[in-house]
Motif scaffolding. Structure first.
Motif, PDB file in Angstrom:
ATOM      1  N   VAL A 165       0.870  -1.133  -0.183  1.00  0.00           N
ATOM      2  CA  VAL A 165       0.150   0.108   0.043  1.00  0.00           C
ATOM      3  C   VAL A 165       1.080   1.450   0.077  1.00  0.00           C
ATOM      4  CG1 VAL A 165      -1.780   1.459   1.361  1.00  0.00           C
ATOM      5  CG2 VAL A 165      -1.904  -1.160   1.352  1.00  0.00           C
ATOM      6  N   THR A 166       0.846   2.128  -1.006  1.00  0.00           N
ATOM      7  CA  THR A 166       1.640   3.212  -1.156  1.00  0.00           C
ATOM      8  C   THR A 166       0.608   4.546  -1.016  1.00  0.00           C
ATOM      9  OG1 THR A 166       3.028   2.075  -2.754  1.00  0.00           O
ATOM     10  CG2 THR A 166       3.343   4.413  -2.717  1.00  0.00           C
ATOM     11  N   LEU A 167       1.062   5.264  -0.020  1.00  0.00           N
ATOM     12  CA  LEU A 167       0.509   6.397   0.319  1.00  0.00           C
ATOM     13  C   LEU A 167       0.874   7.777  -0.422  1.00  0.00           C
ATOM     14  CD1 LEU A 167      -0.188   5.718   4.227  1.00  0.00           C
ATOM     15  CD2 LEU A 167      -1.644   5.072   2.511  1.00  0.00           C
ATOM     16  N   SER A 168       0.167   8.385  -0.499  1.00  0.00           N
ATOM     17  CA  SER A 168       0.556   9.919  -1.024  1.00  0.00           C
ATOM     18  C   SER A 168      -0.332  10.740  -0.809  1.00  0.00           C
ATOM     19  CB  SER A 168       0.620   9.837  -2.579  1.00  0.00           C
ATOM     20  OG  SER A 168      -0.584   9.647  -3.146  1.00  0.00           O
ATOM     21  N   THR A 169      -0.128  12.138  -0.812  1.00  0.00           N
ATOM     22  CA  THR A 169      -0.806  13.248  -0.265  1.00  0.00           C
ATOM     23  C   THR A 169      -0.519  14.511  -1.050  1.00  0.00           C
ATOM     24  OG1 THR A 169      -1.322  14.680   1.598  1.00  0.00           O
ATOM     25  CG2 THR A 169       0.930  14.098   1.598  1.00  0.00           C
ATOM     26  N   SER A 170      -1.688  15.387  -1.512  1.00  0.00           N
ATOM     27  CA  SER A 170      -1.563  16.562  -2.238  1.00  0.00           C
ATOM     28  C   SER A 170      -1.253  17.729  -1.310  1.00  0.00           C
ATOM     29  CB  SER A 170      -2.632  16.604  -3.209  1.00  0.00           C
ATOM     30  OG  SER A 170      -3.715  16.788  -2.315  1.00  0.00           O
ATOM     31  N   ASP A 171      -1.552  17.482   0.063  1.00  0.00           N
ATOM     32  CA  ASP A 171      -1.380  18.641   0.826  1.00  0.00           C
ATOM     33  C   ASP A 171      -0.782  18.113   2.224  1.00  0.00           C
ATOM     34  OD1 ASP A 171      -1.597  20.817   2.721  1.00  0.00           O
ATOM     35  OD2 ASP A 171      -3.987  20.735   2.650  1.00  0.00           O
ATOM     36  N   PRO A 172       0.612  18.096   1.993  1.00  0.00           N
ATOM     37  CA  PRO A 172       1.336  17.457   3.451  1.00  0.00           C
ATOM     38  C   PRO A 172       1.428  18.220   4.334  1.00  0.00           C
ATOM     39  CG  PRO A 172       2.649  18.564   1.506  1.00  0.00           C
ATOM     40  CD  PRO A 172       1.526  18.547   0.955  1.00  0.00           C
TER      41      PRO A 172
END
Length: 531
Positions: A15-22
């Motif tokens: 499961v790879t997590l990413s965010t546009s608003d760190p």
């Protein structure tokens, strides 16, 4: 993003997590809850796991789950708590079979000369057909790394060829090769099939030396000789009949010379009707040696063969002489009624053309080649003489001086041939068995010998055979009388599919047999040389 990779024992869930608003939603060090469900094609849950506070490393949550099916769909739910906020993420992904890379085929020469460049071509295949991979492909010789290619891309169910080009060795000997696949991304389904081994013979380069020759041949037919004597009242008579061949091949060369024990000498003599004489000597020891050179002698009285070689290293001079006497003779002595016959060799009875070849091999030096000559004839020859004389016959009936007579006559027909010049050295090229497709994953399941192609042939034909495992192997050509003509293979061959080509440019037309011997297995097939 979710990826599920099935191995032989479990499935790895990534499961790879990413965010546009760190700033507002940073990627946490752990997720509040990780839920993994596996459903079958009928949407029934067959596996479920729930884990609290699953650790996140490098933006990924990685877990292994047991007993997944091949055609199942994996569902993942992730709960992330940031401050007072709770974020629920859901995704689904098919369960993909891990890639499985194998060395499908290796093409390399079985023999090379010292300092001769060569290539090793390696075919890498992805077997599972669902997911490609990158990997490092390395070549080792005698345990030492020779060359390596990182990040080789192999697409699903495809073959990628890696070429190790421009390799060479400065020393002779047997070299042990290994091709190894490593560092595959993603990891492979099976890592036990990532290595393939083979051997190569590195030879000292062969020096081929020009040889000048003289070839002569006579085919005697209808030979007859009669002599008589009626001296002193007693009559004596003898007759001799014969048919046979006289074959002589002489040659000289200048340059390097054999020394000590000669590794191998092979020869053949033949006529257009297919009758031939062949021979082979290995580890030929000099009969005598002095400060000037060495003499080598060989005699085969059964087949009427006589071979002589003189090597003089002081000035680089080598000469040889190959003689063949064959046929039959019958002697009849009247008076005391004695009969004597002699048979040796095979009467070639050549009336059109004759061929001869000799190859002397020693420590990378090759002397000799092949020669041929057209036969002329027939020529008839006869002679005779009659004598009378007066001689004292004391002790015989009548005694005293008496006249007596004696004489002889003879005749024969013969065909003859002669030629001289530089020997054709195309026959010095060895037939090398070439690996066609050697792979421990696509090996033949039994030993087999195929029909040669083409058949009939002139002058080349190809013989294919297969070995399920490495074995001491020979392929020998025989004539109709069961005599060995040549050896196309003689040594230890690896498992796989092989082929060898026979060039019979200096061999007469006729029926021949080729025999495969591999371990305890033997098979013989027939072929026809038609010129």
């Amino acid at each position: 993003e979710v990826q599920a990779l099935k191995g032989p024992d479990d499935t790895e869930v990534i499961v790879t997590l990413s965010t546009s608003d760190p700033e507002s939603f940073p990627i946490p060090n752990a997720v509040k809850k990780l839920q993994v469900k596996i459903k079958d094609e009928e949407d029934d849950v067959v596996y479920i796991v729930n884990e609290k506070n699953a650790e996140v490393i490098n933006d990924q949550v990685i877990r292994f789950v047991d007993e997944p099916g091949l055609h199942e769909i994996l569902y993942v739910k992730v709960l992330i708590k940031t401050g007072k906020n709770l974020v629920v993420l859901q995704a689904e992904a098919p369960v993909l079979l891990r890639p499985d890379l194998i060395i499908q085929n290796v093409m390399a020469p079985e023999e090379v000369d010292v300092d001769e460049p060569f290539n090793v071509d390696v075919d890498i295949q992805e077997m599972n057909g669902e997911l490609g991979a990158t990997a490092t492909v390395s070549l080792y010789v005698d345990g030492d790394l020779i060359a390596s290619y990182p990040n080789v891309q192999v697409d699903p169910a495809d073959v990628t060829t890696v070429v190790f080009a421009g390799l060479s060795f400065s020393d002779a000997g047997t070299k042990n090769f290994s091709v190894v696949i490593s560092d595959a991304v993603p990891g492979e389904y099976d890592v036990t099939n990532n290595e393939y081994s083979f051997t190569m013979e590195v030879l000292q380069p062969v020096t081929t030396q020009a040889t000048y020759y003289w070839l002569s041949y006579k085919n005697y037919d209808n030979y007859y000789y009669r002599s008589w004597n009626n001296r002193c009242g007693r009559y004596f008579e003898s007759t001799q009949t014969a048919a046979g061949d006289e074959f002589t091949l002489r040659g000289t060369s200048n340059g390097e010379t054999p020394s000590g024990t000669i590794d191998e000498v092979t020869w053949s003599l033949g006529s257009e009707d297919g009758v031939s004489q062949t021979g082979r000597l290995s580890n030929w020891i000099p009969s005598s040696s002095d400060e000037w050179g060495s003499n080598y002698y060989y005699a085969d009285n059964v087949n009427g063969i006589w071979l002589y070689v003189y090597a003089r290293p002081t000035d680089g001079y080598t000469t040889f002489e190959l003689r063949e006497y064959s046929g039959n003779k019958v002697y009849v002595y009247f008076g005391d009624m004695r009969l004597y016959s002699q048979n040796y060799g095979s009467h070639m009875n050549a009336q059109s053309s004759v061929t001869a070849s000799i190859i002397i091999e020693d420590d990378g030096l090759t002397i000799g080649g092949s020669a041929s000559a057209n036969v002329n004839g027939p020529v008839s020859y006869s002679s005779g003489r009659f004598y009378t004389s007066r001689s004292y016959c004391g002790g015989f009936w009548g005694g005293g001086y008496r006249w007596y007579s004696y004489g002889w006559n003879s005749g024969y027909d013969y065909y003859s041939a002669f030629s001289e010049g530089w020997m054709d050295q195309s026959s010095l090229t060895k037939s090398v068995v070439t690996p066609v497709a050697e792979s421990e994953f696509a090996l033949p399941d039994r030993i087999s010998l195929e029909n040669n192609y083409p058949n009939p042939f002139n002058p080349e034909t190809t013989i294919k055979f297969s070995l399920p495992e490495a074995a001491a192997t020979t392929i020998i050509i025989y004539d109709q009388l069961g005599r060995e003509v040549t050896r196309l293979a003689d040594g230890h061959l690896n498992a796989g599919y092989h082929e060898v080509t026979w060039n019979a440019v200096n061999i007469s037309s006729g029926v021949y047999f080729y025999r495969l011997q591999a371990g305890d297995y033997a098979e013989t097939r027939k072929m026809i040389l038609l010129k």
